[in-house]
Design an enzyme around this catalytic site. Structure first.
Site, PDB file in Angstrom:
ATOM      1  N   LYS A   1      62.444  15.407  -3.204  1.00 56.14           N
ATOM      2  CA  LYS A   1      62.349  16.828  -3.539  1.00 56.14           C
ATOM      3  C   LYS A   1      62.757  17.080  -4.999  1.00 56.14           C
ATOM      4  CE  LYS A   1      63.172  18.292   1.226  1.00 56.14           C
ATOM      5  NZ  LYS A   1      63.909  19.240   2.094  1.00 56.14           N
TER       6      LYS A   1
ATOM      7  N   TYR B   1      54.967  23.094   5.328  1.00 54.89           N
ATOM      8  CA  TYR B   1      56.112  23.693   6.024  1.00 54.89           C
ATOM      9  C   TYR B   1      55.697  24.814   6.980  1.00 54.89           C
ATOM     10  CZ  TYR B   1      59.651  21.135   3.336  1.00 54.89           C
ATOM     11  OH  TYR B   1      60.466  20.156   2.811  1.00 54.89           O
TER      12      TYR B   1
ATOM     13  N   ASN C   1      68.493  18.959  -0.142  1.00 57.12           N
ATOM     14  CA  ASN C   1      68.827  17.756   0.636  1.00 57.12           C
ATOM     15  C   ASN C   1      67.982  16.537   0.248  1.00 57.12           C
ATOM     16  OD1 ASN C   1      66.470  18.549   1.822  1.00 57.12           O
ATOM     17  ND2 ASN C   1      67.234  18.605   3.921  1.00 57.12           N
TER      18      ASN C   1
ATOM     19  N   HIS D   1      62.440  14.679   2.117  1.00 58.39           N
ATOM     20  CA  HIS D   1      61.808  15.089   3.372  1.00 58.39           C
ATOM     21  C   HIS D   1      61.187  13.832   3.970  1.00 58.39           C
ATOM     22  CE1 HIS D   1      59.228  17.086   6.283  1.00 58.39           C
ATOM     23  NE2 HIS D   1      58.308  16.210   5.904  1.00 58.39           N
TER      24      HIS D   1
ATOM     25  N   GLU E   1      50.946  15.075   7.790  1.00 60.55           N
ATOM     26  CA  GLU E   1      51.513  15.126   6.426  1.00 60.55           C
ATOM     27  C   GLU E   1      50.874  14.078   5.504  1.00 60.55           C
ATOM     28  OE1 GLU E   1      55.747  14.911   7.067  1.00 60.55           O
ATOM     29  OE2 GLU E   1      55.845  17.010   7.704  1.00 60.55           O
TER      30      GLU E   1
HETATM   31  P1  CMP Z   1      63.076  19.056   5.480  1.00 63.13           P
HETATM   32  O1  CMP Z   1      63.324  17.773   6.151  1.00 63.13           O
HETATM   33  O2  CMP Z   1      62.243  19.086   4.259  1.00 63.13           O
HETATM   34  O3  CMP Z   1      62.456  20.080   6.549  1.00 63.13           O
HETATM   35  C1  CMP Z   1      62.629  21.464   6.473  1.00 63.13           C
HETATM   36  C2  CMP Z   1      63.578  21.853   5.394  1.00 63.13           C
HETATM   37  O4  CMP Z   1      64.095  23.156   5.484  1.00 63.13           O
HETATM   38  C3  CMP Z   1      64.810  20.965   5.470  1.00 63.13           C
HETATM   39  O5  CMP Z   1      64.494  19.672   5.071  1.00 63.13           O
HETATM   40  C4  CMP Z   1      65.763  21.721   4.570  1.00 63.13           C
HETATM   41  O6  CMP Z   1      65.545  21.447   3.206  1.00 63.13           O
HETATM   42  C5  CMP Z   1      65.369  23.151   4.854  1.00 63.13           C
HETATM   43  N1  CMP Z   1      66.309  23.784   5.754  1.00 63.13           N
HETATM   44  C6  CMP Z   1      66.516  23.529   7.049  1.00 63.13           C
HETATM   45  N2  CMP Z   1      67.452  24.353   7.539  1.00 63.13           N
HETATM   46  C7  CMP Z   1      67.830  25.136   6.536  1.00 63.13           C
HETATM   47  C8  CMP Z   1      68.751  26.204   6.431  1.00 63.13           C
HETATM   48  N3  CMP Z   1      69.462  26.615   7.466  1.00 63.13           N
HETATM   49  N4  CMP Z   1      68.889  26.812   5.244  1.00 63.13           N
HETATM   50  C9  CMP Z   1      68.146  26.402   4.187  1.00 63.13           C
HETATM   51  N5  CMP Z   1      67.245  25.399   4.226  1.00 63.13           N
HETATM   52  C10 CMP Z   1      67.100  24.769   5.390  1.00 63.13           C
END
Ligand code: CMP
Length: 151
Positions: A9, A49, A112, A115, A126
């Site tokens: 990311k 998403y 984070n 993904h 995907e």
């Molecule tokens: P990802 O694995 O990319 O899949 C969905 C994404 O949404 C997740 O990683 C996080 O980056 C984001 N995400 C999930 N839960 C939350 C949350 N409570 N607040 C903000 N971002 C979130």
């Protein structure tokens, strides 16, 4: 053999963690069969998403994901989808286990770093989205030292 999609990311790119993250997949014994750096179009991210579109964080997630380049990679191996999810760790970096990418590098739920596809159907969807041109299939000799010959 499974193939799965991983995204480094914008926070991972900005923090100079591309190499650190990709090297973990290579070191584990996964084969990189697709790799590119791109600034994803909003339309692509909306499709990627879509499952989260009713969630309160959807808008900020799309804003963050379109804030800069990401690295998309396709990783292949025995049970690659689960293996990659284990390497990535729990969504919230503050809670993710040490040794995982998020556990070692992350402190938040939104920033984070990576993904990874969460199942076979998601991976197919995907990979088609990010690597519609297809993956790069090639032999990798060292895989005979990675996969269990008895399995
Ligand atoms: P990802 O694995 O990319 O899949 C969905 C994404 O949404 C997740 O990683 C996080 O980056 C984001 N995400 C999930 N839960 C939350 C949350 N409570 N607040 C903000 N971002 C979130």
């Amino acid at each position: 053999m499974e193939t799965t999609l991983v995204l480094v990311k914008p926070d991972g790119v900005q923090r100079g963690a591309i190499g650190n993250i990709i090297s973990r997949f290579e070191a584990k014994g996964l084969q990189i069969v697709g790799l590119k750096l791109l600034k994803p179009a909003r339309e692509l991210l909306e499709k990627h998403y879509e499952v989260h579109k009713e969630r309160p964080f959807f808008g900020s997630l799309l804003g963050f994901m379109s804030s800069g380049p990401v690295v998309a990679l396709a990783a292949r191996g025995e049970g690659a989808i689960g293996v990659v999810r284990n390497l990535v760790g729990a969504t919230n970096g503050a809670e993710a286990a040490p040794g995982t990418i998020r556990g070692d590098l992350g402190m938040s739920k939104s920033f984070n770093l990576v993904h990874a596809s969460d199942g076979a159907d998601t991976a197919a969807f995907e990979l088609d989205l990010w690597f519609g041109e297809g993956t790069v299939d090639y032999g990798l000799d060292n895989l005979r030292w990675v996969n269990d010959p008895e399995a």
